[in-house]
Design an enzyme around this catalytic site. Structure first.
Site, PDB file in Angstrom:
ATOM      1  N   ARG A  15       0.840  -1.185   0.000  1.00  0.00           N
ATOM      2  CA  ARG A  15       0.000   0.000   0.000  1.00  0.00           C
ATOM      3  C   ARG A  15       0.886   1.250   0.000  1.00  0.00           C
ATOM      4  O   ARG A  15       2.092   1.177   0.217  1.00  0.00           O
ATOM      5  CB  ARG A  15      -0.918   0.005   1.236  1.00  0.00           C
ATOM      6  CG  ARG A  15      -2.030  -1.018   1.184  1.00  0.00           C
ATOM      7  CD  ARG A  15      -2.794  -1.102   2.499  1.00  0.00           C
ATOM      8  NE  ARG A  15      -1.991  -1.712   3.561  1.00  0.00           N
ATOM      9  CZ  ARG A  15      -2.415  -1.913   4.813  1.00  0.00           C
ATOM     10  NH1 ARG A  15      -3.632  -1.515   5.154  1.00  0.00           N
ATOM     11  NH2 ARG A  15      -1.638  -2.495   5.702  1.00  0.00           N
ATOM     12  N   LYS A  75       1.594   1.919   7.296  1.00  0.00           N
ATOM     13  CA  LYS A  75       1.918   1.119   8.469  1.00  0.00           C
ATOM     14  C   LYS A  75       2.861   1.853   9.401  1.00  0.00           C
ATOM     15  O   LYS A  75       3.462   2.873   9.055  1.00  0.00           O
ATOM     16  CB  LYS A  75       2.542  -0.214   8.046  1.00  0.00           C
ATOM     17  CG  LYS A  75       1.542  -1.161   7.394  1.00  0.00           C
ATOM     18  CD  LYS A  75       0.322  -1.446   8.279  1.00  0.00           C
ATOM     19  CE  LYS A  75       0.659  -2.237   9.522  1.00  0.00           C
ATOM     20  NZ  LYS A  75      -0.535  -2.474  10.374  1.00  0.00           N
ATOM     21  N   TYR A  94      -1.046   4.434  10.555  1.00  0.00           N
ATOM     22  CA  TYR A  94      -1.429   3.448  11.565  1.00  0.00           C
ATOM     23  C   TYR A  94      -0.234   3.226  12.477  1.00  0.00           C
ATOM     24  O   TYR A  94       0.907   3.091  12.007  1.00  0.00           O
ATOM     25  CB  TYR A  94      -1.833   2.118  10.927  1.00  0.00           C
ATOM     26  CG  TYR A  94      -3.175   2.137  10.242  1.00  0.00           C
ATOM     27  CD1 TYR A  94      -4.348   2.353  10.962  1.00  0.00           C
ATOM     28  CD2 TYR A  94      -3.271   1.911   8.869  1.00  0.00           C
ATOM     29  CE1 TYR A  94      -5.577   2.369  10.335  1.00  0.00           C
ATOM     30  CE2 TYR A  94      -4.504   1.919   8.229  1.00  0.00           C
ATOM     31  CZ  TYR A  94      -5.656   2.147   8.973  1.00  0.00           C
ATOM     32  OH  TYR A  94      -6.876   2.165   8.343  1.00  0.00           O
ATOM     33  N   HIS A  96      -0.720   1.469  16.149  1.00  0.00           N
ATOM     34  CA  HIS A  96      -0.970   0.288  16.997  1.00  0.00           C
ATOM     35  C   HIS A  96       0.077   0.187  18.107  1.00  0.00           C
ATOM     36  O   HIS A  96       0.695  -0.868  18.308  1.00  0.00           O
ATOM     37  CB  HIS A  96      -0.990  -0.985  16.149  1.00  0.00           C
ATOM     38  CG  HIS A  96      -2.044  -0.984  15.077  1.00  0.00           C
ATOM     39  ND1 HIS A  96      -3.390  -1.042  15.365  1.00  0.00           N
ATOM     40  CD2 HIS A  96      -1.946  -0.929  13.731  1.00  0.00           C
ATOM     41  CE1 HIS A  96      -4.078  -1.033  14.240  1.00  0.00           C
ATOM     42  NE2 HIS A  96      -3.240  -0.954  13.239  1.00  0.00           N
ATOM     43  N   GLU A 118      -5.840   4.819  13.754  1.00  0.00           N
ATOM     44  CA  GLU A 118      -6.764   3.908  14.443  1.00  0.00           C
ATOM     45  C   GLU A 118      -7.381   4.468  15.721  1.00  0.00           C
ATOM     46  O   GLU A 118      -8.268   3.835  16.303  1.00  0.00           O
ATOM     47  CB  GLU A 118      -6.070   2.570  14.751  1.00  0.00           C
ATOM     48  CG  GLU A 118      -5.069   2.600  15.888  1.00  0.00           C
ATOM     49  CD  GLU A 118      -3.659   2.987  15.440  1.00  0.00           C
ATOM     50  OE1 GLU A 118      -2.731   2.908  16.270  1.00  0.00           O
ATOM     51  OE2 GLU A 118      -3.488   3.376  14.259  1.00  0.00           O
ATOM     52  N   ASP A 270      -2.784  -6.963  15.189  1.00  0.00           N
ATOM     53  CA  ASP A 270      -2.120  -5.650  15.231  1.00  0.00           C
ATOM     54  C   ASP A 270      -2.124  -5.061  16.631  1.00  0.00           C
ATOM     55  O   ASP A 270      -1.243  -4.276  16.983  1.00  0.00           O
ATOM     56  CB  ASP A 270      -2.814  -4.671  14.278  1.00  0.00           C
ATOM     57  CG  ASP A 270      -2.351  -4.826  12.836  1.00  0.00           C
ATOM     58  OD1 ASP A 270      -1.160  -5.065  12.634  1.00  0.00           O
ATOM     59  OD2 ASP A 270      -3.179  -4.715  11.933  1.00  0.00           O
TER      60      ASP A 270
END
Length: 371
Positions: A15, A75, A94, A96, A118, A270
């Site tokens: 991505r 990510k 993101y 996490h 998130e 995740d």
């Protein structure tokens, strides 16, 4: 604002933070965008596409990180990327963090400002930037689970739909948010026997009605989880506590009692996973077998369908990127409490309460830093 898009370097992550269409919109708004060469190839966007959209192409990630005010990724930054971040530089991706103390400490040490997709909320306390990838991951979970049940992949040789004279597979889905709903949508469409487990009776009633009473709904209790997991062919873990580590709802003891050759997909991996035997895997080596159960625990599941994922993600993230670029950090976040909820790290401080609690770190109120 000068916005940078580096190439993703997490294994098998194809991505990209911004599509060419998103770049065109940002440039038309007066921003400058630089993109690392090859960043969009995996998602079907060439350097020429980005150049046509108005971006400049850089040869290395170092160049992107060196001059960008705002870094857009997909990510969480890998170790070498964390080392490139600078004080007051903005990172939007993101993260996490509740499942990764080393990364959290690295971001704090960089003194950069990190906003996590998130944990951004909306007026209904939903997670609008997590939802697109949760939708994709939920749908992929059934595809991955179906493959894991094939005997060639050490599964028990069960077809989700069943066949003439042979019953369909039992698919148990724990957690009926965006992931669980989309997993149910695909499993039901494949004619599997679907059992939904959630702590909200209202949510279960909504889904039972949506699926025309063609799914089984069960309130989440330890007894009900035990009874249904033991008899399932495929288990999907779709539990989410925003910003926090996922609760371990399925014990190792229970996994050991599952049918030999059954499979599980822990979409919550995740955030640490909601199944005790789960450990992170990659698209290159996605499964392992433990207690005769095939485990699929890939941490970037939507990365295997990068074009779909990038386009869907950009539709959700672009308004927030535009807001940051137009108004700057303080104005964009102080005027929007929901956007402020996305702030996880700033100037060496952890500003997300659940992350601080899970990692035993001091928590700093984000409002204090923004002010």
């Amino acid at each position: 604002m000068l916005i940078g898009v580096p190439k993703e370097i997490k294994p098998q992550e194809n991505r990209v933070g911004l599509s060419a269409d998103s770049v065109k919109i940002l440039v038309s708004d007066g921003n400058e965008v630089i993109v690392e060469t090859g960043a969009g190839i995996g998602s079907g966007f060439t350097d020429a596409d980005y150049s046509s959209a108005g971006a400049s192409i850089c040869k290395t990630a170092g160049e992107v990180f060196d001059i960008s005010e705002l870094i857009i990724k997909v990510k969480e930054p890998q170790k070498q990327e964390v080392e490139l971040l600078k004080k007051n530089q903005l990172l939007f991706t993101y993260l996490h963090l509740a499942a990764n103390k080393e990364l959290t400490l690295g971001l704090m040490k960089s003194r950069s400002t990190c906003i996590a997709y998130e944990t951004v909320t909306d007026e209904n306390n939903r997670l609008p930037l997590l939802a697109p990838m949760s939708e994709v991951a939920g749908r992929i979970s059934i595809q991955a689970g179906a493959r894991s049940l094939e005997m060639t992949n050490n599964g028990r040789g069960v077809l989700l739909s069943g066949a003439t004279g042979a019953p369909p597979a039992n698919v148990v889905i724990i957690g009926c948010g965006v992931v669980g709903f989309n997993a149910a949508l695909i499993a039901h469409g494949m004619k599997a026997n679907v059992i939904l487990i959630d702590q909200s009776q209202q949510r279960l009633d909504e889904l039972k009605s949506f699926f025309n009473n063609e799914v089984t709904t069960v309130i989440s209790t330890p007894h009900n989880i035990n009874a249904n997991v033991k008899d399932c062919d495929l288990l999907i873990g779709g539990v989410l506590v925003p910003g926090a580590s996922a609760p371990k709802l399925v014990s190792e003891s229970l996994v050991s009692k599952m049918k030999p050759g059954s499979a599980l997909v822990d979409v919550a991996i995740d955030q640490g996973g909601c199944i005790e035997t789960s450990k992170p895997t990659t698209h290159a080596d996605p499964v392992y077998v433990l207690h005769n159960v095939v485990h699929y625990c890939v941490t970037n599941m939507p990365g295997c369908v990068p074009r779909t994922s990038t386009i869907s993600l950009n539709q959700a993230t672009l308004p927030f990127v535009s807001n940051l670029a137009k108004n700057g950090l303080n104005k964009a976040l102080s005027s929007n409490k929901n956007f402020l909820n996305g702030l996880n790290v700033m100037d060496g401080n952890c500003t997300q309460q659940d992350v601080a609690k899970d990692l035993n770190l001091d928590f700093c109120m984000p409002e204090k830093l923004i002010a």
